[in-house]
Design an enzyme around this catalytic site. Structure first.
Site, PDB file in Angstrom:
ATOM      1  NE  ARG A 236      -4.427  -1.284   0.333  1.00 37.75           N
ATOM      2  CZ  ARG A 236      -4.780  -2.571  -0.384  1.00 37.75           C
ATOM      3  NH1 ARG A 236      -3.419  -2.955  -1.134  1.00 37.75           N
ATOM      4  NH2 ARG A 236      -5.712  -3.183  -0.225  1.00 37.75           N
ATOM      5  CD  GLU A 265      -3.164   3.281  -5.470  1.00 35.75           C
ATOM      6  OE1 GLU A 265      -4.183   2.518  -5.507  1.00 35.75           O
ATOM      7  OE2 GLU A 265      -1.988   2.741  -4.821  1.00 35.75           O
ATOM      8  CG  HIS A 284      -3.324  -0.760  -6.059  1.00 42.46           C
ATOM      9  ND1 HIS A 284      -3.505  -0.068  -4.922  1.00 42.46           N
ATOM     10  CD2 HIS A 284      -3.165  -2.166  -5.396  1.00 42.46           C
ATOM     11  CE1 HIS A 284      -4.023  -0.829  -3.930  1.00 42.46           C
ATOM     12  NE2 HIS A 284      -3.758  -2.151  -4.516  1.00 42.46           N
TER      13      HIS A 284
END
Length: 310
Positions: A236, A265, A284
């Site tokens: 993360r 993000e 991601h």
């Protein structure tokens, strides 16, 4: 029954799962999203649905309160990470919820190892320069016998350590809760963070984001590192302090970094990380393989149908 799905990888392959919902008489709704819906958007639409398959959306107490005031009866967090989900709010509101762990540890570990090799051999930089018309030949690092730290020894960290050891790297593991076997104790060096951080050539973050791990790779830690270290983050964005990372790159403590995740993000257009040519960016996307998405989606649907008794 109406189900809201806000998980982009599952949405991309939703045609595989439509018949499963149709057979149960369940109507699915897929909003137009890139990464997540906002809290306000969720508060507006969630009350209309009986269940929710959650991606990385802000699943806050306010969101669940709005859902509970409407039709929401159950939720499933697609994937492993749960830092965006307020489970305590669900407990208080009597909304059954669960995530889908151990679905794609190997897939995310593949990405982590790919980044390690890419940074070691400057593959990403070479790609950029060839596309500009240049023909560069930078000297890379040999992987064998290099020291690599792995933060977190869950499903992803365990697979990552295994693969890196397979490359003949010297693997250090940081996880106070590691459930390790005798063989793993023999293969890796388990130590307390940040012991021996100054010996590492690479550091790979694979841990969950919690209050204890937020910003755990920060200015103080960077100052203890050996100049020239390569950093990889597939966990993360909040694990690594982005401002401190840039400062460490400015003084050549960190030679290069591969970031699959970010504090915000999608990565914003004005994020100053963009100016660092030795920063490699992902989206991601570490878990997103056909097989991994299929496993996690089927498990999410199974959990949801069990909650709904259908």
């Amino acid at each position: 029954m109406r189900v809201l799905i806000t998980c982009p990888p599952m949405i991309k392959r939703i045609d595989e799962f439509r018949s499963i919902f149709e057979d149960k008489g369940v109507e699915i709704h897929i909003p137009n999203i890139v990464q997540t819906l906002s809290e306000d958007e969720l508060i507006e639409i969630l009350p209309k649905f009986d269940a929710w398959i959650i991606g990385d959306d802000p699943a806050t107490e306010r969101v669940f309160e709005a859902g509970k005031a409407g039709n929401l009866k159950a939720a499933v967090k697609w994937g492993v990470g749960v830092d965006n989900v307020n489970f305590k709010a669900c407990e208080k509101l009597s909304i059954p919820i669960i995530n889908t762990p151990q679905m794609f540890g190997a897939e995310v570990a593949n990405i982590a190892v790919g980044y390690v090799i890419g940074l070691a051999r400057e593959l990403f930089l070479i790609d950029q320069e060839v596309k500009k018309g240049n023909w560069i030949k930078p000297a890379g690092l040999s992987i064998k016998d290099k020291k690599v730290g792995v933060i977190g020894f869950g499903d992803i960290g365990r697979h990552t350590a295994k693969y890196l050891k397979g490359l003949d790297m010297d693997v250090f593991v940081y996880d106070p809760f590691a459930n390790k076997t005798e063989e793993e104790e023999r293969l890796y060096t388990f130590t307390e963070y940040p012991n021996q951080i100054g010996e590492l050539d690479f550091l790979v973050a694979t841990c969950a984001l919690t209050p204890a791990t937020k910003n755990m790779v920060n200015r103080t830690i960077f100052q203890q590192m050996k100049p020239g270290i390569r950093i990889v983050n597939v966990s993360r964005g909040g694990i690594i302090n982005e401002k401190d990372l840039m400062d460490a790159m400015d003084v050549n403590i960190v030679y290069s970094a591969a970031l699959d995740v970010f504090e915000i993000e999608p990565l914003t257009a004005d994020n100053p990380l963009r100016k660092y040519e030795r920063c490699v960016f992902g989206t991601h996307n570490g878990s997103n393989t056909v097989e991994g998405v299929r496993r996690a989606s089927h498990k999410a649907i199974e959990h949801l149908f069990n909650f709904l008794n259908i």
